[in-house]
Scaffold this active site. Sequence first.
Site, PDB file in Angstrom:
ATOM      1  N   GLU A 173      -3.518   4.024   0.742  1.00  0.00           N
ATOM      2  CA  GLU A 173      -2.096   4.291   0.529  1.00  0.00           C
ATOM      3  C   GLU A 173      -1.900   5.572  -0.261  1.00  0.00           C
ATOM      4  OE1 GLU A 173       0.310   2.704   1.839  1.00  0.00           O
ATOM      5  OE2 GLU A 173      -0.630   0.842   2.516  1.00  0.00           O
ATOM      6  N   HIS A 208      -4.765  -0.842   1.938  1.00  0.00           N
ATOM      7  CA  HIS A 208      -4.377  -2.014   2.738  1.00  0.00           C
ATOM      8  C   HIS A 208      -5.376  -2.190   3.880  1.00  0.00           C
ATOM      9  CE1 HIS A 208       0.018  -2.651   1.457  1.00  0.00           C
ATOM     10  NE2 HIS A 208      -0.516  -3.859   1.495  1.00  0.00           N
ATOM     11  N   ARG A 221      10.445  -9.684   1.023  1.00  0.00           N
ATOM     12  CA  ARG A 221      11.028 -10.299   2.212  1.00  0.00           C
ATOM     13  C   ARG A 221      10.515 -11.728   2.367  1.00  0.00           C
ATOM     14  NH1 ARG A 221       7.355 -11.752   5.291  1.00  0.00           N
ATOM     15  NH2 ARG A 221       5.666 -10.482   6.126  1.00  0.00           N
ATOM     16  N   CYS A 267       1.683  -5.932  -3.236  1.00  0.00           N
ATOM     17  CA  CYS A 267       0.685  -4.857  -3.168  1.00  0.00           C
ATOM     18  C   CYS A 267       1.231  -3.554  -3.747  1.00  0.00           C
ATOM     19  CB  CYS A 267       0.214  -4.648  -1.725  1.00  0.00           C
ATOM     20  SG  CYS A 267      -0.915  -5.947  -1.176  1.00  0.00           S
TER      21      CYS A 267
HETATM   22  N1  PCA Z   1      -0.829  -8.294   0.717  1.00  0.00           N
HETATM   23  C1  PCA Z   1       0.525  -8.355   0.228  1.00  0.00           C
HETATM   24  C2  PCA Z   1       0.418  -8.933  -1.165  1.00  0.00           C
HETATM   25  C3  PCA Z   1      -0.951  -9.496  -1.265  1.00  0.00           C
HETATM   26  C4  PCA Z   1      -1.675  -8.962  -0.106  1.00  0.00           C
HETATM   27  O1  PCA Z   1      -2.888  -9.109   0.113  1.00  0.00           O
HETATM   28  C5  PCA Z   1       1.264  -7.019   0.299  1.00  0.00           C
HETATM   29  O2  PCA Z   1       0.941  -6.205   1.181  1.00  0.00           O
HETATM   30  O3  PCA Z   1       2.145  -6.749  -0.505  1.00  0.00           O
END
Ligand code: PCA
Length: 233
Positions: free
Chosen positions: A97, A185, A107, A160
């Site tokens: 990111e 991610h 959401r 996240c």
């Molecule tokens: N993904 C979520 C929160 C925890 C995770 O593993 C997110 O993308 O915010």
Amino acid sequence: MTRKLKSPPPPPRSLKPPLRVLLTGFEPFEQEARNPSWDAVRELDGWKVGRATVHARLVPCIFGDAIDALLAAMDELEPQLVLCIGQAGGRAEFTPERVAINIDDARTADNRGQEPIDVPVVPGGPAAYFSTLPIKAMVRELRAAGVPASVSNSAGTFVCNHIFYGLMHRIATQPVAGLRGGFIHIPYLPEQAARFPGAPSMSLETMVKALRIAVTTSLAVEHDVAETGGQLH
Ligand code: PCA
């Protein structure tokens, strides 16, 4: 859920070797039995890479508590590198990111039932922080190793992005010389995607290999490469 802006920041501390790398993964959320971020991160706990040792920590998928757990791990380990990892169901690639934004806008409920709407992660904090990881170099190395990867320009507005902002705020307000951090991610595991026909996935083996590349690149590359990671929309 919110934390005060500390000012003025103390002078930078300098950390000595041996180096410590902190990797965090999330607990499962939203009806999932597992979270690939923790499954992958835990595999690297204790991994020695050059002069560095990797420490894996599980963090809750809860606004507020996630940052508290991260900061506690940083206080305990005093790492030189922090990579927070999270699941992005529906994404096809390993995605470092670029930016964390100062907003919680859920959401869906977190694991405590909280659904904040348009609440700042840190009241009075800057609108955004950039990752200080070499995200372009990382993507280049990942692709060269056969791992699908791209820069992502939004970490969303759920837990996240929340922990990513908390991490970068800590690094900005309590500077430690040489400390870098950011967020990645990752897709569903095949076992998760099987419940959502058509959804992309990535094997645990590939994710672990990708994480190793992310760590080694972050330790080795000081100045990121100038390659596009942009999108038209
Ligand atoms: N993904 C979520 C929160 C925890 C995770 O593993 C997110 O993308 O915010």
